[in-house]
Each structure stands twice: as structure tokens, then as C-alpha cells.
Write an enzyme that holds these catalytic residues in place. Sequence first.
Site, short mmCIF file in Angstrom:
data_model
loop_
_atom_site.label_atom_id
_atom_site.label_comp_id
_atom_site.label_asym_id
_atom_site.label_seq_id
_atom_site.Cartn_x
_atom_site.Cartn_y
_atom_site.Cartn_z
N LYS A 46 1.02 -3.68 6.21
CA LYS A 46 1.68 -3.56 4.90
C LYS A 46 3.12 -3.07 5.05
O LYS A 46 3.99 -3.41 4.25
CB LYS A 46 0.88 -2.63 3.97
N SER A 49 0.83 -1.20 0.00
CA SER A 49 0.00 0.00 0.00
C SER A 49 0.87 1.26 0.00
O SER A 49 1.98 1.26 0.52
CB SER A 49 -0.87 0.00 1.26
N TYR A 68 -4.21 -2.07 9.17
CA TYR A 68 -3.99 -2.48 7.76
C TYR A 68 -2.68 -1.90 7.24
O TYR A 68 -1.83 -2.64 6.72
CB TYR A 68 -5.17 -2.02 6.91
#
Lengths: 96, 191
Positions: B111, B71, B107
Site C-alpha cells: 500500500k 491503508s 500488505y
Amino acid sequence: MHIVLVTGGNTGIGYETIKALYASSHAYTILMGSRSVIRAEEAIEKLHNELTQSASEVSALQIDIEDDLSIETAFEQVEVKWGRVDTLINNAGMLL
Amino acid sequence: MKLKNGAIPRIHSFTGAAFDPIMLSKPGPKGIREAWDRAYSVNVASTQVVTHQFIPLLLKSANPRVLFVTSGLSSLATCSAGHTSSTIGASPFKGWPKPNTPGFVAYYSSKTALNMMMLNWKRLLEPDGVKVFCVSPGFLATNLGGVGPELLKKAGATDPADGGSFIRRVVEGNRDEDVGRVINKDGVQPW
């Protein structure tokens, strides 16, 4: 023959990657990794409808990356059927 | 904006405790644990297992590559400079509890861990000629997070097909000079 395995390939970025490979002039053997074979088969049907011609082939590969047995089974299937992987795309992911 | 359980979150114009969506339906420690445990279980540990298990098949290839999809907001440099997602923004208000806004911190953190994982694979697989990358496809209107592409488009997400074509270019060898880095369609993403 360039063998590409995409985890989480039935939807989202995984699907779009597979679609881009499928649309390419290169010949790929694309393994659409998916937790659900049914959803992968639906995605493959959708892909065939969106792109009627391709130098590549796509098949569904059941793989749940949180399940060790699923991963082992997927490995064995790929080993038996194709004997290698040229590109592994670790795409499966989650935002909860 | 409605979530899967029908709840409508309070979205403030200022920022605060950036949460992952599960923490709305499960507030407090339960939600925190679920968000962080699941993010790392799926995005980090499971990815590590899959990669580890498939190495023997990759080593049978004449030109093997491993890509990890990461990401834009996994960059420590970007986030420490204050450039976070459109849903996070500037410094939070003083006091506790902080007002809730979506931020997906578990999240993004997972990443960042994935980027670290990639570096280890790059090091390990270099003698075998395996090209290893993290690919950062950009903010795309997919179903990530379960809120639907339309809502993401309103927040500035672009066509997921752009992500697909970028990743295809990496597969086809167009970014081989950037092995061992986090790359996006415009270049190299800072750590």
C-alpha cells in the site's frame, strides 16, 4: 449522469462505497467490478433489498484485475455501453 | 482464532516477525514469496494496469477522478514513529527466529507502493484535469485477510459503512482541495 466504476465492488469497502453512492440523492451509474458476475449479482440483489429506492442504477461488470484479457474486455464493455468513466475507484486488493 | 486451514496460530503478547497470514500455512521462503509477490501483484501491478487501461475513458469525462484505496499503515511517517497496528506494537526481542505475530507487512508495504503510484498519476494527469487521490478508509470490519469481521471488531475495527460514506464524499467533490494526497475522514495522512 455520474459514472463510477468500483473494482472489487461486490464485498467489503467496495460494496460499502457502492451502497453509500446508491443511498445518495445524486444519480449515479455504478459499475460494480467483480471477479465473479454471480457474486456481483448477489451483491446487487442484497443492495436492492437494503435500499429499495434510489436515484442510481448499479450493474455488474466482470473484471479480474490480475487478468489482462478481463481488463480489456471490461474496458470495451464500458466504452460501448457508456462511452466514459467519471470516477474510477481502485478498491480491489488482497491481504494474504 | 482459527485460520482458513484450521490452524490456530500462536499469538504472543510481545512482537516480532510480523507476518502476513499465508506465512502461517506456508512457513519459510515459500510463504514469504507468496505473501510479497501476491501483495504487489494484486495491490500494485494490477492496479497500475487497470488505471493505465481505463485512462482513455476517464479523459472523456468532464470531471474525472481516480481514487486509490490505501491503508492507514501505509504511512512511512506513522510506522517509523513506532505507531503500528494493534497487532504489531513495540520493538522485537533480540535473537532469531523472532516470535511470530500477525503484522501484514507485505500488505502494508504494497500500500505504500500504491501511494507512490498515485503520485505519478497525479503528476501525469494534472494537465488533463483528472483529480487523483489515495483514500485511507480506516480500520474497518470487513473480510480482508479472511479472518472475518467479528475478529477484526475485537481488535478495534469499526463499521465498514463509515468507509463507504467517506469515499462517497470524495467522489462527490468534498475533498478536491486535497488532490494528490493520502486522505482519511479526519484529514490528510502523513507520508
